[in-house]
Design a protein around this motif. Structure first.
Motif, short mmCIF file in Angstrom:
data_model
loop_
_atom_site.label_atom_id
_atom_site.label_comp_id
_atom_site.label_asym_id
_atom_site.label_seq_id
_atom_site.Cartn_x
_atom_site.Cartn_y
_atom_site.Cartn_z
N ARG A 189 0.90 -1.11 -0.03
CA ARG A 189 -0.06 0.05 0.04
C ARG A 189 0.93 1.21 0.09
O ARG A 189 0.69 2.39 -0.77
CB ARG A 189 -0.86 -0.20 1.24
CG ARG A 189 -2.13 -1.11 1.10
CD ARG A 189 -3.12 -0.86 2.38
NE ARG A 189 -2.52 -1.04 3.50
CZ ARG A 189 -2.72 -2.13 4.28
NH1 ARG A 189 -3.01 -3.18 3.68
NH2 ARG A 189 -1.94 -2.35 5.41
N ALA A 190 1.96 1.22 0.81
CA ALA A 190 2.89 2.48 0.70
C ALA A 190 3.52 2.70 -0.35
O ALA A 190 3.59 3.88 -0.76
CB ALA A 190 3.97 2.40 2.03
N ALA A 193 0.93 4.19 -2.87
CA ALA A 193 0.85 5.67 -2.69
C ALA A 193 1.86 6.61 -2.75
O ALA A 193 1.54 7.56 -3.33
CB ALA A 193 0.42 5.53 -1.24
N ALA A 194 3.18 6.17 -2.63
CA ALA A 194 4.29 7.04 -2.70
C ALA A 194 4.43 6.89 -4.40
O ALA A 194 5.21 8.09 -4.71
CB ALA A 194 5.48 6.19 -2.17
N HIS A 245 3.55 7.21 4.42
CA HIS A 245 2.51 6.36 3.96
C HIS A 245 2.91 5.10 4.91
O HIS A 245 2.05 4.09 4.96
CB HIS A 245 2.65 5.93 2.52
CG HIS A 245 2.51 7.14 1.65
ND1 HIS A 245 1.23 7.75 1.59
CD2 HIS A 245 3.38 7.47 1.05
CE1 HIS A 245 1.50 8.89 0.74
NE2 HIS A 245 2.70 8.88 0.53
N SER A 259 3.14 2.34 7.92
CA SER A 259 2.46 1.75 8.85
C SER A 259 3.21 1.90 10.06
O SER A 259 4.23 1.19 10.07
CB SER A 259 1.82 0.30 8.81
OG SER A 259 1.46 -0.21 9.89
#
Length: 99
Positions: free
Chosen positions: A29-30, A33-34, A54, A56
């Motif tokens: 996910r990070a 997103a990045a 981003h 966690s």
């Protein structure tokens, strides 16, 4: 025991490793997103810096082990065609159109 997921490595076709599924998902996910669709390619170092907002904190407190997980996820996403690498060094990653 933590749930595992199989990951591929673009540099070793046909070989899979089993890694922690929750940490993989958090880094996946990070990374996406990045590195949004249409963004210019980033070096791995630039991508690592862009990940910080981003990440966690449950999985990567203070960014701990984020570099290793970034490498694991980016090699898997390259193998799956979600990320692409530019032909010239250093390694620069982007998302192919439509991904």
């Amino acid at each position: 025991m933590a749930e595992k997921i199989e990951v591929e490595n673009v540099n070793h076709p046909g070989r899979v490793e089993r890694v922690d599924a929750a940490k993989y998902a958090a880094m996946h996910r990070a990374v996406l997103a990045a590195l949004p669709p249409g963004a210019g390619p980033l070096t791995v170092a630039e991508l690592r810096t862009a990940l910080d907002p981003h990440l966690s904190q449950d999985h990567f407190p203070g960014g701990a082990t984020a570099g290793w997980w970034l490498k694991c996820v980016h090699l898997d996403l390259e193998a799956k065609g979600v990320l692409q690498r530019e032909a010239r060094p250093p390694v620069r990653l982007s998302r192919p159109p439509g991904r």
